[in-house]
Motif scaffolding. Sequence first.
Motif, PDB file in Angstrom:
ATOM      1  N   MET A 175       0.855  -1.198   0.000  1.00 16.65           N
ATOM      2  CA  MET A 175       0.000   0.000   0.000  1.00 16.65           C
ATOM      3  C   MET A 175       0.884   1.238   0.000  1.00 16.65           C
ATOM      4  O   MET A 175       1.773   1.393   0.831  1.00 16.65           O
ATOM      5  CB  MET A 175      -0.897   0.027   1.244  1.00 16.65           C
ATOM      6  N   LYS A 176       0.584   2.144  -0.911  1.00 17.28           N
ATOM      7  CA  LYS A 176       1.303   3.405  -0.954  1.00 17.28           C
ATOM      8  C   LYS A 176       0.429   4.503  -0.355  1.00 17.28           C
ATOM      9  O   LYS A 176      -0.787   4.400  -0.327  1.00 17.28           O
ATOM     10  CB  LYS A 176       1.653   3.758  -2.405  1.00 17.28           C
ATOM     11  N   LYS A 177       1.100   5.551   0.130  1.00 16.51           N
ATOM     12  CA  LYS A 177       0.362   6.662   0.729  1.00 16.51           C
ATOM     13  C   LYS A 177       0.341   7.821  -0.270  1.00 16.51           C
ATOM     14  O   LYS A 177       1.389   8.241  -0.765  1.00 16.51           O
ATOM     15  CB  LYS A 177       1.062   7.093   2.025  1.00 16.51           C
ATOM     16  N   TYR A 178      -0.835   8.326  -0.575  1.00 18.66           N
ATOM     17  CA  TYR A 178      -0.977   9.436  -1.508  1.00 18.66           C
ATOM     18  C   TYR A 178      -1.498  10.670  -0.773  1.00 18.66           C
ATOM     19  O   TYR A 178      -2.275  10.550   0.169  1.00 18.66           O
ATOM     20  CB  TYR A 178      -1.938   9.073  -2.636  1.00 18.66           C
ATOM     21  N   PHE A 179      -1.044  11.834  -1.227  1.00 18.48           N
ATOM     22  CA  PHE A 179      -1.540  13.093  -0.694  1.00 18.48           C
ATOM     23  C   PHE A 179      -2.531  13.669  -1.702  1.00 18.48           C
ATOM     24  O   PHE A 179      -2.249  13.704  -2.900  1.00 18.48           O
ATOM     25  CB  PHE A 179      -0.386  14.077  -0.455  1.00 18.48           C
ATOM     26  N   CYS A 180      -3.670  14.084  -1.205  1.00 22.04           N
ATOM     27  CA  CYS A 180      -4.733  14.505  -2.114  1.00 22.04           C
ATOM     28  C   CYS A 180      -5.269  15.885  -1.744  1.00 22.04           C
ATOM     29  O   CYS A 180      -5.469  16.189  -0.571  1.00 22.04           O
ATOM     30  CB  CYS A 180      -5.827  13.454  -2.045  1.00 22.04           C
ATOM     31  N   GLU A 181      -5.466  16.723  -2.755  1.00 19.06           N
ATOM     32  CA  GLU A 181      -6.064  18.036  -2.557  1.00 19.06           C
ATOM     33  C   GLU A 181      -7.353  18.116  -3.371  1.00 19.06           C
ATOM     34  O   GLU A 181      -7.361  17.755  -4.551  1.00 19.06           O
ATOM     35  CB  GLU A 181      -5.099  19.141  -3.025  1.00 19.06           C
ATOM     36  N   ILE A 182      -8.422  18.570  -2.742  1.00 19.27           N
ATOM     37  CA  ILE A 182      -9.718  18.655  -3.416  1.00 19.27           C
ATOM     38  C   ILE A 182     -10.214  20.100  -3.344  1.00 19.27           C
ATOM     39  O   ILE A 182     -10.271  20.689  -2.269  1.00 19.27           O
ATOM     40  CB  ILE A 182     -10.761  17.740  -2.749  1.00 19.27           C
ATOM     41  N   LYS A 183     -10.540  20.638  -4.499  1.00 25.95           N
ATOM     42  CA  LYS A 183     -11.084  21.996  -4.575  1.00 25.95           C
ATOM     43  C   LYS A 183     -12.573  21.878  -4.878  1.00 25.95           C
ATOM     44  O   LYS A 183     -12.958  21.237  -5.862  1.00 25.95           O
ATOM     45  CB  LYS A 183     -10.346  22.720  -5.713  1.00 25.95           C
ATOM     46  N   ILE A 184     -13.403  22.448  -4.028  1.00 24.84           N
ATOM     47  CA  ILE A 184     -14.859  22.331  -4.182  1.00 24.84           C
ATOM     48  C   ILE A 184     -15.463  23.717  -4.346  1.00 24.84           C
ATOM     49  O   ILE A 184     -15.316  24.567  -3.470  1.00 24.84           O
ATOM     50  CB  ILE A 184     -15.485  21.645  -2.944  1.00 24.84           C
ATOM     51  N   MET A 185     -16.110  23.970  -5.479  1.00 23.32           N
ATOM     52  CA  MET A 185     -16.736  25.273  -5.729  1.00 23.32           C
ATOM     53  C   MET A 185     -18.207  25.066  -6.088  1.00 23.32           C
ATOM     54  O   MET A 185     -18.565  24.052  -6.693  1.00 23.32           O
ATOM     55  CB  MET A 185     -16.052  25.993  -6.896  1.00 23.32           C
ATOM     56  N   LEU A 186     -19.031  26.051  -5.758  1.00 19.49           N
ATOM     57  CA  LEU A 186     -20.418  26.031  -6.219  1.00 19.49           C
ATOM     58  C   LEU A 186     -20.422  26.036  -7.746  1.00 19.49           C
ATOM     59  O   LEU A 186     -19.574  26.678  -8.370  1.00 19.49           O
ATOM     60  CB  LEU A 186     -21.158  27.276  -5.715  1.00 19.49           C
ATOM     61  N   LYS A 187     -21.376  25.320  -8.354  1.00 22.24           N
ATOM     62  CA  LYS A 187     -21.450  25.304  -9.816  1.00 22.24           C
ATOM     63  C   LYS A 187     -21.695  26.706 -10.333  1.00 22.24           C
ATOM     64  O   LYS A 187     -22.363  27.511  -9.695  1.00 22.24           O
ATOM     65  CB  LYS A 187     -22.593  24.382 -10.263  1.00 22.24           C
ATOM     66  N   ARG A 188     -21.154  26.991 -11.512  1.00 22.16           N
ATOM     67  CA  ARG A 188     -21.411  28.251 -12.208  1.00 22.16           C
ATOM     68  C   ARG A 188     -22.931  28.439 -12.314  1.00 22.16           C
ATOM     69  O   ARG A 188     -23.642  27.498 -12.641  1.00 22.16           O
ATOM     70  CB  ARG A 188     -20.837  28.229 -13.628  1.00 22.16           C
ATOM     71  N   GLY A 189     -23.402  29.625 -12.045  1.00 18.01           N
ATOM     72  CA  GLY A 189     -24.835  29.886 -12.170  1.00 18.01           C
ATOM     73  C   GLY A 189     -25.549  29.829 -10.834  1.00 18.01           C
ATOM     74  O   GLY A 189     -26.635  30.368 -10.693  1.00 18.01           O
ATOM     75  N   ILE A 190     -24.922  29.164  -9.850  1.00 21.67           N
ATOM     76  CA  ILE A 190     -25.538  29.135  -8.513  1.00 21.67           C
ATOM     77  C   ILE A 190     -25.005  30.328  -7.728  1.00 21.67           C
ATOM     78  O   ILE A 190     -23.797  30.536  -7.642  1.00 21.67           O
ATOM     79  CB  ILE A 190     -25.244  27.802  -7.803  1.00 21.67           C
ATOM     80  N   LEU A 191     -25.929  31.115  -7.173  1.00 25.92           N
ATOM     81  CA  LEU A 191     -25.550  32.336  -6.470  1.00 25.92           C
ATOM     82  C   LEU A 191     -24.689  32.004  -5.255  1.00 25.92           C
ATOM     83  O   LEU A 191     -25.069  31.201  -4.406  1.00 25.92           O
ATOM     84  CB  LEU A 191     -26.810  33.086  -6.016  1.00 25.92           C
ATOM     85  N   ASP A 192     -23.510  32.620  -5.199  1.00 19.86           N
ATOM     86  CA  ASP A 192     -22.596  32.407  -4.078  1.00 19.86           C
ATOM     87  C   ASP A 192     -22.786  33.573  -3.091  1.00 19.86           C
ATOM     88  O   ASP A 192     -22.139  34.603  -3.195  1.00 19.86           O
ATOM     89  CB  ASP A 192     -21.160  32.359  -4.614  1.00 19.86           C
ATOM     90  N   VAL A 193     -23.701  33.368  -2.153  1.00 22.40           N
ATOM     91  CA  VAL A 193     -24.086  34.445  -1.228  1.00 22.40           C
ATOM     92  C   VAL A 193     -22.899  34.889  -0.381  1.00 22.40           C
ATOM     93  O   VAL A 193     -22.655  36.081  -0.190  1.00 22.40           O
ATOM     94  CB  VAL A 193     -25.239  33.970  -0.319  1.00 22.40           C
ATOM     95  N   GLN A 194     -22.141  33.905   0.124  1.00 16.17           N
ATOM     96  CA  GLN A 194     -20.975  34.212   0.962  1.00 16.17           C
ATOM     97  C   GLN A 194     -19.947  35.043   0.187  1.00 16.17           C
ATOM     98  O   GLN A 194     -19.453  36.061   0.681  1.00 16.17           O
ATOM     99  CB  GLN A 194     -20.352  32.887   1.428  1.00 16.17           C
ATOM    100  N   GLY A 195     -19.677  34.629  -1.046  1.00 15.13           N
ATOM    101  CA  GLY A 195     -18.716  35.351  -1.881  1.00 15.13           C
ATOM    102  C   GLY A 195     -19.188  36.767  -2.191  1.00 15.13           C
ATOM    103  O   GLY A 195     -18.409  37.721  -2.141  1.00 15.13           O
TER     104      GLY A 195
END
Lengths: 83, 83
Positions: free
Chosen positions: A1-21
């Motif tokens: 078993m190897k160990k992997y480092f993972c980065e995940i970027k999660i954004m609201l879909k285009r067109g959905i109002l980003d109230v916080q932003g």
Amino acid sequence: MKKYFCEIKIMLKRGILDVQGKTVENSLHSMEFQNITNLRIGKFVELNVEAESYEEAKAIVDSACSKLIANPIIEDYHISITE
Amino acid sequence: MKKYFCEIKIMLKRGILDVQGKTVENSLHSMEFQNITNLRIGKFVELNVEAESYEEAKAIVDSACSKLIANPIIEDYHISITE
């Protein structure tokens, strides 16, 4: 078993109002930052995953994202994995 | 004035307990994802900024981060800018 480092970027879909932003952008405009526009806020997740291969690691993380970490109905996510 | 695209990654400083990340990690462990560890959750901000140069754009965004977008007492942020 190897160990992997993972980065995940999660954004609201285009067109959905980003109230916080939008709120942060308006606050910046009322300060000295009138030249900042199109501000959107998402989530960033870092994790380690143990797997036999890069492909298996990617499949595990993708499954975890769609089942719990992200909300695929309103969010897009992008996974990048390094060893 | 040129338009720059900027991505900011904001994470809790090392050593500060990430309660949200720990909760998600525990939930993953109770599902089929026992091999995911060290999960940490931060914020990801995308924005456009108008500036005369790369250096000015970076200075504006750095100032906005330290004044409003991030909390420099408990968070580290990393800015990357492209034209």
